[in-house]
Design a protein around this motif. Structure first.
Motif, PDB file in Angstrom:
ATOM      1  N   HIS B 234      -2.049  17.934 -10.002  1.00 16.89           N
ATOM      2  CA  HIS B 234      -2.433  16.666 -10.515  1.00 16.89           C
ATOM      3  C   HIS B 234      -1.548  16.352 -11.633  1.00 16.89           C
ATOM      4  N   SER B 235      -0.848  17.595 -12.331  1.00 17.25           N
ATOM      5  CA  SER B 235       0.092  17.031 -13.304  1.00 17.25           C
ATOM      6  C   SER B 235       1.313  16.518 -12.783  1.00 17.25           C
ATOM      7  N   GLU B 236       1.596  17.023 -11.415  1.00 13.64           N
ATOM      8  CA  GLU B 236       2.688  16.365 -10.596  1.00 13.64           C
ATOM      9  C   GLU B 236       2.403  14.979 -10.232  1.00 13.64           C
ATOM     10  N   ILE B 237       1.297  14.871  -9.837  1.00 13.32           N
ATOM     11  CA  ILE B 237       0.909  13.226  -9.493  1.00 13.32           C
ATOM     12  C   ILE B 237       1.087  12.346 -10.700  1.00 13.32           C
ATOM     13  N   SER B 238       0.625  12.969 -11.962  1.00 16.69           N
ATOM     14  CA  SER B 238       0.976  12.080 -13.196  1.00 16.69           C
ATOM     15  C   SER B 238       2.373  11.938 -13.398  1.00 16.69           C
ATOM     16  N   LEU B 239       3.280  12.881 -12.881  1.00 20.10           N
ATOM     17  CA  LEU B 239       4.629  12.692 -13.136  1.00 20.10           C
ATOM     18  C   LEU B 239       5.155  11.534 -12.556  1.00 20.10           C
ATOM     19  N   LEU B 240       4.463  11.253 -11.290  1.00 19.96           N
ATOM     20  CA  LEU B 240       5.316   9.992 -10.671  1.00 19.96           C
ATOM     21  C   LEU B 240       4.998   8.948 -11.550  1.00 19.96           C
ATOM     22  N   PHE B 241       4.163   8.706 -12.463  1.00 20.44           N
ATOM     23  CA  PHE B 241       3.935   7.597 -13.490  1.00 20.44           C
ATOM     24  C   PHE B 241       4.877   8.027 -14.621  1.00 20.44           C
ATOM     25  N   ALA B 242       4.523   9.038 -15.169  1.00 14.02           N
ATOM     26  CA  ALA B 242       5.158   9.535 -16.500  1.00 14.02           C
ATOM     27  C   ALA B 242       6.637   9.796 -16.380  1.00 14.02           C
ATOM     28  N   ALA B 243       7.268  10.260 -15.340  1.00 14.88           N
ATOM     29  CA  ALA B 243       8.675  10.220 -15.144  1.00 14.88           C
ATOM     30  C   ALA B 243       9.337   8.771 -15.098  1.00 14.88           C
ATOM     31  N   SER B 244       8.443   7.793 -15.051  1.00 18.10           N
ATOM     32  CA  SER B 244       9.215   6.637 -14.627  1.00 18.10           C
ATOM     33  C   SER B 244       9.254   6.042 -16.347  1.00 18.10           C
ATOM     34  N   GLN B 245      10.066   4.932 -16.505  1.00 14.62           N
ATOM     35  CA  GLN B 245      10.113   4.461 -17.886  1.00 14.62           C
ATOM     36  C   GLN B 245       9.424   3.224 -18.203  1.00 14.62           C
ATOM     37  N   LEU B 246       8.207   3.120 -17.503  1.00 16.90           N
ATOM     38  CA  LEU B 246       7.298   1.889 -17.652  1.00 16.90           C
ATOM     39  C   LEU B 246       6.361   2.209 -18.930  1.00 16.90           C
ATOM     40  N   PRO B 247       6.005   1.040 -19.672  1.00 13.73           N
ATOM     41  CA  PRO B 247       5.194   1.268 -20.680  1.00 13.73           C
ATOM     42  C   PRO B 247       3.852   1.331 -20.105  1.00 13.73           C
ATOM     43  N   GLY B 248       3.163   2.287 -20.734  1.00 12.93           N
ATOM     44  CA  GLY B 248       1.691   2.443 -20.358  1.00 12.93           C
ATOM     45  C   GLY B 248       1.602   3.758 -19.331  1.00 12.93           C
ATOM     46  N   TRP B 249       2.923   4.158 -18.897  1.00 10.72           N
ATOM     47  CA  TRP B 249       3.098   5.323 -17.843  1.00 10.72           C
ATOM     48  C   TRP B 249       3.919   6.578 -18.605  1.00 10.72           C
ATOM     49  N   HIS B 250       4.857   5.788 -19.204  1.00 13.00           N
ATOM     50  CA  HIS B 250       5.852   6.675 -19.684  1.00 13.00           C
ATOM     51  C   HIS B 250       5.206   7.567 -20.967  1.00 13.00           C
ATOM     52  N   SER B 251       4.480   8.888 -20.727  1.00  7.30           N
ATOM     53  CA  SER B 251       3.777   9.234 -21.923  1.00  7.30           C
ATOM     54  C   SER B 251       3.553  11.060 -21.543  1.00  7.30           C
ATOM     55  N   THR B 252       3.792  11.581 -22.559  1.00  5.56           N
ATOM     56  CA  THR B 252       3.389  12.995 -22.376  1.00  5.56           C
ATOM     57  C   THR B 252       2.016  13.464 -22.288  1.00  5.56           C
ATOM     58  N   LEU B 253       1.238  12.476 -22.554  1.00  5.82           N
ATOM     59  CA  LEU B 253      -0.284  12.617 -22.543  1.00  5.82           C
ATOM     60  C   LEU B 253      -0.805  12.749 -20.899  1.00  5.82           C
ATOM     61  N   PHE B 254       0.245  12.166 -20.059  1.00  4.09           N
ATOM     62  CA  PHE B 254      -0.543  11.784 -18.824  1.00  4.09           C
ATOM     63  C   PHE B 254      -0.851  12.918 -18.061  1.00  4.09           C
ATOM     64  N   PRO B 255      -0.190  14.156 -18.134  1.00  2.00           N
ATOM     65  CA  PRO B 255      -0.548  15.366 -17.073  1.00  2.00           C
ATOM     66  C   PRO B 255      -1.882  15.841 -17.515  1.00  2.00           C
ATOM     67  N   PRO B 256      -1.954  16.288 -18.687  1.00  2.00           N
ATOM     68  CA  PRO B 256      -3.526  16.604 -18.996  1.00  2.00           C
ATOM     69  C   PRO B 256      -4.650  15.384 -18.752  1.00  2.00           C
ATOM     70  N   TYR B 257      -4.105  14.305 -19.143  1.00  2.23           N
ATOM     71  CA  TYR B 257      -5.320  13.286 -18.701  1.00  2.23           C
ATOM     72  C   TYR B 257      -5.690  13.074 -17.437  1.00  2.23           C
ATOM     73  N   PHE B 258      -4.666  13.141 -16.694  1.00  2.00           N
ATOM     74  CA  PHE B 258      -4.757  13.100 -15.128  1.00  2.00           C
ATOM     75  C   PHE B 258      -5.480  14.283 -14.713  1.00  2.00           C
ATOM     76  N   VAL B 259      -5.356  15.376 -15.211  1.00  2.00           N
ATOM     77  CA  VAL B 259      -6.010  16.592 -14.457  1.00  2.00           C
ATOM     78  C   VAL B 259      -7.464  16.633 -15.232  1.00  2.00           C
ATOM     79  N   LEU B 260      -7.680  16.120 -16.390  1.00  2.00           N
ATOM     80  CA  LEU B 260      -9.127  15.902 -16.777  1.00  2.00           C
ATOM     81  C   LEU B 260      -9.909  14.980 -15.974  1.00  2.00           C
ATOM     82  N   GLY B 261      -9.332  13.821 -16.021  1.00  2.00           N
ATOM     83  CA  GLY B 261      -9.992  12.564 -15.259  1.00  2.00           C
ATOM     84  C   GLY B 261     -10.189  12.901 -13.614  1.00  2.00           C
ATOM     85  N   ALA B 262      -9.157  13.865 -13.072  1.00  2.00           N
ATOM     86  CA  ALA B 262      -9.745  14.196 -11.838  1.00  2.00           C
ATOM     87  C   ALA B 262     -10.890  15.281 -11.771  1.00  2.00           C
ATOM     88  N   ALA B 263     -10.974  16.039 -12.507  1.00  2.22           N
ATOM     89  CA  ALA B 263     -11.952  17.033 -12.624  1.00  2.22           C
ATOM     90  C   ALA B 263     -13.333  16.289 -12.887  1.00  2.22           C
TER      91      ALA B 263
END
Lengths: 176, 451
Positions: B234-263
């Protein structure tokens, strides 16, 4: 051959009973024994001196294999068809890390699973022990202890008597 | 008595009874009517899916509502949502095996089954989204006559490796845990067809001590590596977003945020399934109110952690002060899609607060309603994350909107059928609760009483 049986199988009603019986069987000098239980009993494995750490090594081997495969695959692809993406490095560990991690785990689990089957000699749909009359209960709530005919001390009369003496609920001679 | 307070299963049942009850579910199926009704709905949804896919393959992704700038909509949104749901099964099964939480033993089998089919639903979405799905094999490194290779430095390429690995590992872990129970059901079966079917699947398992010894080791190691796998996928899924340069996606918060939301969303689905199966098969003696209590607590905990992600996402933007990020934050909270943002906040976190009360956690239907709210909330959240970032592009001239079309909805509801049909088949044909692990839990509890 009908004259050499597989062994004697004795049934026990509880976990404690089979653990106690296994200890007595070991003390009486029987070595070629096996037990069949509805769930894993680590205590029983200890008494029967069963230890096999090969699954862990297989997992490690699989992991190393997957790691090397994933790294080699990605590095080769970059080598064979170098793509310059904004001057970023061709062999970056950070970009390779995800696929390396995934394949490490994939192959560790594949090795573990195949290893489990190979070490346990499964699938093997038929096995002499299944001929024991009450053996279908071994997967439900009964515990079975088997002394195999290959054991040096195996004897049709004395082994049966011994198993009855240590409290077996039922005893059966299993044909091979 | 102190011991009974810690018991998760009533100890007045024998292990033989449990074994008979659980193998009886496939062998002498108790809830035929409900099952056929559920199956009819599921098959109808699956048909809807098939029709949608035929339409999609015939006419292309243009039948969906996506277009520049919102080029990732329902396909990726539901992909993330389904995959997140799947993660709870692995976490319940593997993480709680390692921590020795015995309450897991009544839930792990159907939670893992849920994982398998949720991952299938997730995995099919990017394939549908490809536009030309018959070129899927381009994702794999094979010596092509074109002389090119996949781009391994891109998160889009990581994706397929992550999902396929996750699916394979989930299948193997599930099956490894299932073999002893298949043997149990095989030995209880009286009809020829069942004996052959279960006999082959059980691989001739006979419960020998050396086999159990190797099995235990294998199963625990698999569990130990399945847990980091969940986090990585799920961290990798979040990298689809976080590795882009778009506002609202490009954030180091994304991997844990996605994993916890997934759980969070996954535990909600597990709770729904637990309540439903308990009622359907009369499993009150094995899936107890104490299980609901624990599930409620886990849901509350993961929900609060997800809530922390929401808070920190805002803090992060305000602290960073990047004008693009600030604008996206404003778009999310007050823009055209503000209803998505606030809908996610309300559905995710407001009913959730009821779970602070023990009486609510222990009531099946209350837990069910809260869970359904969470499932909807997390669905809105994934929708929000995708669309609110995309609909206002960097170029004002390309600002646009996204509205899902009929085919967006039909494909989405269709995947629910794609999930339900195999899931219903699985609960029909295999033991739905791990029998030998439940037996072990019971015996351990009794020993604690006697000892």
């Amino acid at each position: 051959m009908a004259d050499t049986p597989y062994g004697f199988v004795a049934e026990f009603a509880t976990e404690d009973a089979i653990v106690k019986a296994a200890r007595q069987v070991r003390q009486a000098g029987y070595r070629n024994i096996d037990a069949f239980t509805p769930f894993p009993l680590p205590r029983l494995a200890r008494i029967m001196r069963i230890r096999d750490s090969r699954p862990a090594w297989l997992g490690l081997a699989g992991g190393i294999f997957g790691f090397l495969l994933a790294f080699g695959m990605q590095a080769f692809v970059s080598y064979d068809y170098p793509l310059n993406v904004g001057g970023r490095p061709l062999y970056p560990l950070s970009a390779y890390a995800v696929v390396i991690f995934e394949l490490t785990i994939l192959f560790a689990v594949l090795f573990l699973f195949v290893g489990l089957l190979v070490l346990n000699r499964l699938p093997r749909l038929n096995y002499p022990i299944f001929n024991a009359p009450r053996f279908h209960l071994a997967s439900k709530d009964r515990f079975f202890l088997c002394i195999k005919a290959q054991d040096r001390q195996f004897d049709r009369e004395s082994t049966a008597r011994f198993l009855r003496d240590i409290g077996a609920v039922s005893i059966a001679l299993v044909p091979s | 008595m102190t011991a009974s307070a810690t018991d998760i299963l009533p100890t007045d049942q024998s292990i033989g009874d449990v074994s008979r009850q659980l193998t009886g579910i496939p062998l002498h199926f108790p809830a035929r009517r409900q099952w056929w009704i559920a199956m009819a709905v599921a098959v109808a949804l699956l048909m809807l899916f098939i029709v949608s896919v035929i339409e999609l393959f015939t006419r292309g992704v243009g039948i969906w509502g996506l277009n520049v700038p919102v080029t990732w909509a329902f396909a990726i949104h539901n992909y993330v949502w389904w995959l997140g749901i799947g993660h709870a099964g692995t976490l319940i099964s593997a993480l709680l095996l390692l921590t020795g939480s015995e309450w897991r033993n009544s839930l792990n089998r159907f939670a893992e089954t849920m994982t398998l089919f949720a991952v299938v639903c997730a995995g099919i979405y990017p394939v549908l989204h490809l536009g030309r799905p018959w070129y899927l094999y381009w994702m794999f490194p094979y010596p092509a006559t074109m002389g090119v290779w996949p781009q391994f430095r891109s998160p889009l390429e990581w994706d397929i490796w992550a999902v396929l690995t996750y699916l394979s590992v989930s299948v193997l872990f599930w099956y490894t845990g299932l073999i002893p129970d298949l043997a149990n059901a095989r030995d209880r079966a009286t009809r020829r067809g069942w004996q052959v079917f279960l006999g082959i699947l059980a691989l001739g398992w006979r419960g020998s001590t050396i086999h159990w010894h190797r099995w235990s080791r294998t199963y625990r190691i698999m569990a130990a590596i399945a847990v980091p796998l969940v986090v990585s996928v799920h961290s990798e899924i979040s990298l689809l977003f976080a590795a882009s340069q778009l506002p609202g996606w490009h954030s180091t918060l994304f991997p844990p945020y996605f994993v916890l939301g997934a759980a969070f969303s996954g535990f909600a689905v597990v709770s729904v399934i637990a309540v439903a199966l308990r009622a359907m098969f009369g499993l009150e003696n094995l899936v107890t109110r104490k299980h609901f209590d624990v599930l409620g607590k886990v849901l509350l905990a993961t929900g609060l952690m997800t809530g922390y992600g929401y808070v920190f996402e805002v803090v992060d933007v305000l602290y960073g002060g990047n004008p693009h990020d600030l604008q996206t934050l404003l778009d999310r909270t007050t823009g055209a899609y503000a209803w998505l943002y606030w809908g996610a906040v309300v559905f995710n976190f407001v009913p959730l607060q009821l779970l602070w009360w023990r009486a609510v956690r222990r009531t099946g239907w209350a837990l069910l309603l809260v869970s359904v709210s969470v499932i909807i909330g997390m669905w809105l959240e994934r929708y929000m994350i995708l669309v609110t970032t995309l609909y206002r592009d960097f170029l004002v001239s390309s600002w646009s909107h996204y509205t899902p079309t009929f085919w967006d909805w039909s494909t989405y509801f269709g995947t629910i059928g794609l999930f339900l049909v195999p899931f219903l088949l699985a609960i029909r044909f295999i033991p739905v609760i791990s029998i030998f692990e439940t037996e072990k839990t019971l015996l351990d509890e009794r020993e604690a009483h006697d000892g």
